[in-house]
Design a protein around this motif. Structure first.
Motif, PDB file in Angstrom:
ATOM      1  N   ALA A   1      23.251  85.746 -24.449  1.00  0.00           N
ATOM      2  CA  ALA A   1      22.054  86.310 -23.813  1.00  0.00           C
ATOM      3  C   ALA A   1      21.919  85.776 -22.386  1.00  0.00           C
ATOM      4  O   ALA A   1      22.583  84.824 -21.993  1.00  0.00           O
ATOM      5  CB  ALA A   1      20.815  85.951 -24.632  1.00  0.00           C
TER       6      ALA A   1
ATOM      7  N   SER B   1      13.730  96.982 -35.859  1.00  0.00           N
ATOM      8  CA  SER B   1      14.988  96.842 -35.137  1.00  0.00           C
ATOM      9  C   SER B   1      16.015  97.838 -35.655  1.00  0.00           C
ATOM     10  O   SER B   1      16.712  98.508 -34.882  1.00  0.00           O
ATOM     11  CB  SER B   1      15.498  95.411 -35.302  1.00  0.00           C
ATOM     12  OG  SER B   1      16.717  95.239 -34.646  1.00  0.00           O
TER      13      SER B   1
ATOM     14  N   ARG C   1      17.873 100.826 -33.629  1.00  0.00           N
ATOM     15  CA  ARG C   1      19.333 100.855 -33.439  1.00  0.00           C
ATOM     16  C   ARG C   1      19.969 102.103 -34.031  1.00  0.00           C
ATOM     17  O   ARG C   1      20.907 102.655 -33.453  1.00  0.00           O
ATOM     18  CB  ARG C   1      19.956  99.577 -34.021  1.00  0.00           C
ATOM     19  CG  ARG C   1      19.596  98.400 -33.132  1.00  0.00           C
ATOM     20  CD  ARG C   1      20.261  97.108 -33.466  1.00  0.00           C
ATOM     21  NE  ARG C   1      19.722  96.107 -32.521  1.00  0.00           N
ATOM     22  CZ  ARG C   1      19.759  94.800 -32.696  1.00  0.00           C
ATOM     23  NH1 ARG C   1      20.337  94.293 -33.774  1.00  0.00           N
ATOM     24  NH2 ARG C   1      19.250  93.988 -31.797  1.00  0.00           N
TER      25      ARG C   1
ATOM     26  N   LEU D   1      15.827 101.181 -27.740  1.00  0.00           N
ATOM     27  CA  LEU D   1      15.849  99.761 -27.425  1.00  0.00           C
ATOM     28  C   LEU D   1      14.546  99.127 -27.874  1.00  0.00           C
ATOM     29  O   LEU D   1      13.494  99.770 -27.835  1.00  0.00           O
ATOM     30  CB  LEU D   1      16.019  99.569 -25.918  1.00  0.00           C
ATOM     31  CG  LEU D   1      17.293 100.185 -25.324  1.00  0.00           C
ATOM     32  CD1 LEU D   1      17.196 100.244 -23.804  1.00  0.00           C
ATOM     33  CD2 LEU D   1      18.514  99.398 -25.754  1.00  0.00           C
TER      34      LEU D   1
ATOM     35  N   ARG E   1      18.293  88.120 -32.342  1.00  0.00           N
ATOM     36  CA  ARG E   1      19.170  88.985 -33.116  1.00  0.00           C
ATOM     37  C   ARG E   1      18.592  90.391 -33.245  1.00  0.00           C
ATOM     38  O   ARG E   1      19.328  91.381 -33.220  1.00  0.00           O
ATOM     39  CB  ARG E   1      19.336  88.351 -34.512  1.00  0.00           C
ATOM     40  CG  ARG E   1      20.185  89.099 -35.510  1.00  0.00           C
ATOM     41  CD  ARG E   1      20.383  88.258 -36.801  1.00  0.00           C
ATOM     42  NE  ARG E   1      19.138  87.798 -37.407  1.00  0.00           N
ATOM     43  CZ  ARG E   1      18.404  88.502 -38.270  1.00  0.00           C
ATOM     44  NH1 ARG E   1      18.780  89.723 -38.634  1.00  0.00           N
ATOM     45  NH2 ARG E   1      17.291  87.997 -38.783  1.00  0.00           N
TER      46      ARG E   1
ATOM     47  N   CYS F   1      15.885  91.855 -31.338  1.00  0.00           N
ATOM     48  CA  CYS F   1      15.374  92.538 -30.132  1.00  0.00           C
ATOM     49  C   CYS F   1      16.504  92.753 -29.130  1.00  0.00           C
ATOM     50  O   CYS F   1      17.471  91.990 -29.098  1.00  0.00           O
ATOM     51  CB  CYS F   1      14.302  91.684 -29.450  1.00  0.00           C
ATOM     52  SG  CYS F   1      12.852  91.399 -30.456  1.00  0.00           S
ATOM     53  N   ASP F   2      16.352  93.759 -28.290  1.00  0.00           N
ATOM     54  CA  ASP F   2      17.273  93.913 -27.168  1.00  0.00           C
ATOM     55  C   ASP F   2      16.853  93.010 -26.026  1.00  0.00           C
ATOM     56  O   ASP F   2      17.673  92.548 -25.248  1.00  0.00           O
ATOM     57  CB  ASP F   2      17.290  95.379 -26.715  1.00  0.00           C
ATOM     58  CG  ASP F   2      17.939  96.252 -27.751  1.00  0.00           C
ATOM     59  OD1 ASP F   2      19.166  96.234 -27.845  1.00  0.00           O
ATOM     60  OD2 ASP F   2      17.205  96.905 -28.525  1.00  0.00           O
TER      61      ASP F   2
ATOM     62  N   CYS G   1      18.994  89.954 -24.607  1.00  0.00           N
ATOM     63  CA  CYS G   1      19.972  89.733 -25.667  1.00  0.00           C
ATOM     64  C   CYS G   1      21.081  90.773 -25.602  1.00  0.00           C
ATOM     65  O   CYS G   1      22.238  90.470 -25.867  1.00  0.00           O
ATOM     66  CB  CYS G   1      19.283  89.825 -27.024  1.00  0.00           C
ATOM     67  SG  CYS G   1      17.739  88.903 -27.085  1.00  0.00           S
ATOM     68  N   ASN G   2      20.721  91.997 -25.297  1.00  0.00           N
ATOM     69  CA  ASN G   2      21.683  93.102 -25.252  1.00  0.00           C
ATOM     70  C   ASN G   2      22.466  93.033 -23.940  1.00  0.00           C
ATOM     71  O   ASN G   2      21.899  93.230 -22.862  1.00  0.00           O
ATOM     72  CB  ASN G   2      20.886  94.412 -25.341  1.00  0.00           C
ATOM     73  CG  ASN G   2      21.766  95.631 -25.351  1.00  0.00           C
ATOM     74  OD1 ASN G   2      22.905  95.602 -24.888  1.00  0.00           O
ATOM     75  ND2 ASN G   2      21.232  96.727 -25.865  1.00  0.00           N
TER      76      ASN G   2
ATOM     77  N   ALA H   1      24.353  94.987 -22.459  1.00  0.00           N
ATOM     78  CA  ALA H   1      24.326  96.205 -21.636  1.00  0.00           C
ATOM     79  C   ALA H   1      23.119  96.236 -20.710  1.00  0.00           C
ATOM     80  O   ALA H   1      23.083  97.011 -19.750  1.00  0.00           O
ATOM     81  CB  ALA H   1      24.331  97.440 -22.533  1.00  0.00           C
ATOM     82  N   LEU H   2      22.118  95.410 -20.973  1.00  0.00           N
ATOM     83  CA  LEU H   2      20.902  95.425 -20.154  1.00  0.00           C
ATOM     84  C   LEU H   2      20.863  94.281 -19.144  1.00  0.00           C
ATOM     85  O   LEU H   2      19.884  94.103 -18.428  1.00  0.00           O
ATOM     86  CB  LEU H   2      19.658  95.352 -21.055  1.00  0.00           C
ATOM     87  CG  LEU H   2      19.571  96.387 -22.176  1.00  0.00           C
ATOM     88  CD1 LEU H   2      18.281  96.198 -22.957  1.00  0.00           C
ATOM     89  CD2 LEU H   2      19.660  97.810 -21.636  1.00  0.00           C
ATOM     90  N   GLN H   3      21.934  93.494 -19.099  1.00  0.00           N
ATOM     91  CA  GLN H   3      21.895  92.293 -18.258  1.00  0.00           C
ATOM     92  C   GLN H   3      22.272  92.537 -16.799  1.00  0.00           C
ATOM     93  O   GLN H   3      21.861  91.773 -15.917  1.00  0.00           O
ATOM     94  CB  GLN H   3      22.828  91.223 -18.850  1.00  0.00           C
ATOM     95  CG  GLN H   3      22.347  90.714 -20.211  1.00  0.00           C
ATOM     96  CD  GLN H   3      23.323  89.773 -20.895  1.00  0.00           C
ATOM     97  OE1 GLN H   3      24.368  89.462 -20.346  1.00  0.00           O
ATOM     98  NE2 GLN H   3      22.991  89.332 -22.086  1.00  0.00           N
TER      99      GLN H   3
END
Lengths: 346, 346, 346, 346
Positions: free
Chosen positions: C53, C160, C164, C169, C195, C197-198, C218-219, C221-223
């Motif tokens: 994360a 969640s 998913r 999200l 685990r 949440c995104d 956490c995701n 792809a969103l960082q």
């Protein structure tokens, strides 16, 4: 008064008008889901040799620009263009109104070079403070440009490569694409554009239609949910078939390029006359827009019978002006203008 | 390693820290409605001799800029600034993200002149297509500028007059206002600013506070509903008293200018040393930022013991760098830097 | 006057204040690139057992909400939340100001259920006109909720999973996360949140810090590029270490949950007293916010010595009010309040 | 297949098409500055008895809504509408994309009452936290509503008064205004609208034009710079005369209302038949949209020959559907539909 000030002074070419009349009482579903739109999209995809591309029809250029640009950028990303780019100077901040900075790079003819784009991107990432600067992600170009210049295949290939090597996207505003593709010096084709651009549009408004621009999304990653975005930005025409019908007509029997070629030929006659008269021309182009510097004394006289577009004073006695031809311009109108220019300039 | 790269490398001046500790367990209402905020606002209004103005406290400069600019413009209006203006180059498109174009005018020292602003406005309205161009409505300046220059009273009066004659608004970013007002060459006062600007802010972050900028809205027409806008942009600090306490401290017994003066004096020592060493300096300023061109060879050595801010390569062997002093800089630190510069430059 | 109206009436817990004083004259780089931020992020990642994360520190909750939501949505996508969700009712349209619709679903306790979310999403895609409707993409929940309720692990797992399975999200606003995790009825842990949440954030402002929220992405792809977005929205604190220092302190030796547990225990004493007195309570919760219906007559008396938060009139003689405890609330304050409530209600 | 699903299935009324053909080769200036636009605006102002109003022509309804709403609100202000309001549910978040919250109030027939609007406004200002809530400033209504209901003069006068007493603005979406004004139960006139609304528009797209909505800005304070905003939002049609020509035609010899009346009469025949058949109808209206609950069994059969609009399942065996007539609907089409409905429902 004959109008050479722009290329949207008349209605539509007769083929389109006739088609609208013939189909007027047909009932079709709305919002571009009708058969005419599908058929027109199919013809465009064939002309582009791009079966995987997606085609959407929008009413006008600013609408197309703002919808496309805001669709493909994240909030912190900016669009890079030439300083005279339409989005930078003639859309009342439409792109910024969707949240994105427009970065204009210097350009005498309205073109961007691969080197400029690469340099800007490289400079961004080399800057230790780059997170404090809008991130360049999209390159916007116009063909023909706002100053009438036409991209060569070599230039567009270099630009496309510069973008792809860096993860940037290339978007081509084709409000006057037909006039570019029909110009003498052009060596690009629609399949080239579909191969080299991530997204581009084929202008109808200035090229024979009542209105309409056909957006071609070549990059599949940019195709998702585009209709939502058209709707959100106010660009989803209720009677969408009007757009389908017009582009179907323009892409039948080569009408689109035929109309453009005829306008370009008339523009070249005018260009040659202006050059012969010794008028400085910032760009030498075979497309439908011709920019020239003329004495204000001549322009004052000329203005009694002709509309032209005043671009700015270049010295106390001369101005830069634009003359446009269009699909609707007639030989006799150009003959008369050239005759009067010759008379007044001597 | 001693840091001269910027003016926000330490925490807060001891007076502020002590005050925060003393009041820590007091209970106050939230969101800037507490007595400390009110008291600090009152002191600022008195210092500005502007009883009709409104004061709001925000956490940082970008937040202040975007909140103010989006509060006072209609969607089609743009903000005009110097090309190196912070909003134009170092805020990741924050202003555009609120929907407004930022128009940068050329400026070697970061200042705008009355003539530039008047010329841009006049050009806009003289253009027959002005409805197709973002409308200039707000002028953004910084004092001191991003290059360390300080406005004179004559310059600011001319700018203010140029704006008022045309119905434009004048907004001054004072992130380093104390360092400007305390500079040798300065002849402006807070009451001058309150009289000449429509809105300005007094920077705390770089001038002794942990964080915080005090926005002074002088023009009553711009005061309405400003707290809604602070909240909407995410700038309404829950424990707003932290801002009130800090500005109350800074505006007690002249602390704000005292801290700034001390930093400026150290900066001038450094400036004189750099000039003596023959380093080109694009702006000669008495404020806390000093820009100089130094050999890369010297900078490489210097970088082992000092942090400076690299601004760009000027030729293959020289770079432009920035040194900042702040309220926290000590005489011995500057002495050491000057000593090492002398040693390395010879 | 003792304030129970909210949980941000004091400054910071002594451990934090001491740390700020100790480090005040250290020099660090700006904008959250210092060692304290890195260290605090590391401790949070360990507490979350989420090494992949990313952690970012922001000043406040509205800022965190608007930055996160606008970072992860495309323009046509909306965020779905409970009707009383903070973003829906108490942020002055901050989310809409970034361009996104907020869709509120009915909820008596401020929770969303998996079924609601699934139903809304399924309804959207089943609608033939879905391109004319903002597309649900992000689910926003608060733990504890705006009404004090605490999610169970089963509820969050179901939510969640619902997200998913549908490509939505999940974002959790944890402005009061400590108070939720420390509540008697809670069975969630930080690793569960990481685990399930995104993206979520760990509130500091209401839980012992002067200010600050730690956003955990956490995701992966969103960082990307999140720091650009923080800067653009005005949330990048110049002296970023202030945030790092505070969270480093809170995540040392379990301080964060220890402070929360103490507040929750006092809140439960108050809750039990209110229930004993027969006051209707819309939500029975072990977290630090307690909502109860009380006679206006009692409230008028109570208001002379205590601040509470008025939530609305329920009938001509009764109102719903909120009492909050916090890390700073003392046993004697709660004892006094309970004593006075007992006296006034009889 | 006969389409009753919406009122934009054909092209334009013959009068308009003929006019476009006749004028096709005339040259006019662009962007709505031509004589046809001026002439059409003049006729509309006369029909409205509102010489001080300003008229602008836009292509479509969503475009008109987003341009108007974002033009008149400051960033923190929201628009209040009925929950089924078009801007709330069928414009893909277009209003939010310009930065403004849309607040939907419950309404079974799509109307807002003066009491609702007053109550919402009063509640906002009575809330101590109102700065944390989007400020209600604009009321959006549709006539006829999205459910076919028609405002009475008494209702509109009450709404207008409620707004003016509170400093709110009233905006009426008239996408189907002709069908409202031509309905049996209507007692409003264009001059009434011009007197009671701050801004409204007269729909063309659904009422005989190829496309187009005429925005009438009655409140002089809202007229400034509106053309900039049209351009910025992508709504300034290059060949603006197409809009002028259409509205000039519609407002010549009462064509606009004549077309609407004919559609309404056919709708009423259908309504009476549906009522006679015992189909529940949520709204009893004389306008061109008729909503009725029908057995799914009937709808399945009906769908083979007719297009209708499915609005939602009301129970496992029945659905709510919409039938629209338009200026293009013929008596024989309605006769056939009624005949088939009678056959299938028995």
């Amino acid at each position: 008064m004959i109008r050479f000030n722009c290329d949207y002074t008349e209605g539509a070419c007769p083929e389109i008008l006739e088609r609208l009349c013939q189909t007027n009482f047909e009932q079709t579903p709305g919002y571009g889901t009708d058969d005419y739109c599908q058929q027109a999209a199919q013809k465009i995809l064939e002309a582009c040799q791009a079966p995987q591309a997606a085609v959407h029809f929008l009413v006008g250029g600013t609408q197309a620009n703002l919808t496309v640009i805001s669709a493909v950028l994240r909030p912190h990303q900016c669009v890079v263009c030439a300083e005279p780019g339409h989005i930078n100077v003639h859309e009342t901040g439409a792109i910024e109104a969707t949240g994105h900075k427009v970065v204009g790079l210097p350009s005498p003819d309205g073109k961007l070079t691969a080197q400029q784009v690469a340099g800007y991107w490289d400079g961004h990432w080399a800057d230790g403070s780059h997170e404090h600067i809008a991130q360049p992600k999209l390159v916007y170009i116009s063909d023909s440009t706002e100053l009438g210049a036409v991209y060569t295949k070599a230039e567009l290939e270099a630009l496309s490569q510069a973008c792809r090597q860096r993860g940037m996207l290339l978007f081509l505003d084709g409000a006057r694409l037909g006039y570019a593709l029909a110009a003498q010096e052009n060596d690009l084709t629609l399949p080239d554009l579909a191969r080299l651009c991530d997204i581009f549009y084929i202008g109808g408004t200035k090229q024979g239609a009542l209105f309409g621009e056909a957006v071609v999304i070549c990059n599949p990653a940019l195709q998702e949910d585009f209709r939502y975005l058209i709707k959100q930005r106010g660009g989803m025409l209720a009677k969408g078939r009007l757009l389908g019908l017009q582009f179907d007509t323009l892409f039948t029997d080569g009408l689109y390029l035929r109309l453009a070629r005829q306008a370009d030929q008339l523009a070249v006659q005018l260009r040659d006359a202006l050059q012969e008269l010794g008028c400085p021309m910032p760009v030498v182009s075979g497309s439908n827009q011709q920019f020239a510097v003329l004495p204000d004394r001549v322009l004052a006289e000329l203005g009694k019978d002709y509309a032209y577009s005043h671009q700015g004073q270049v010295d106390p006695e001369h101005s830069l002006v634009r003359f446009c031809t269009s699909w609707a311009t007639r030989q006799d109108q150009v003959d008369r203008l050239i005759g009067d220019l010759r008379r007044l300039c001597r």
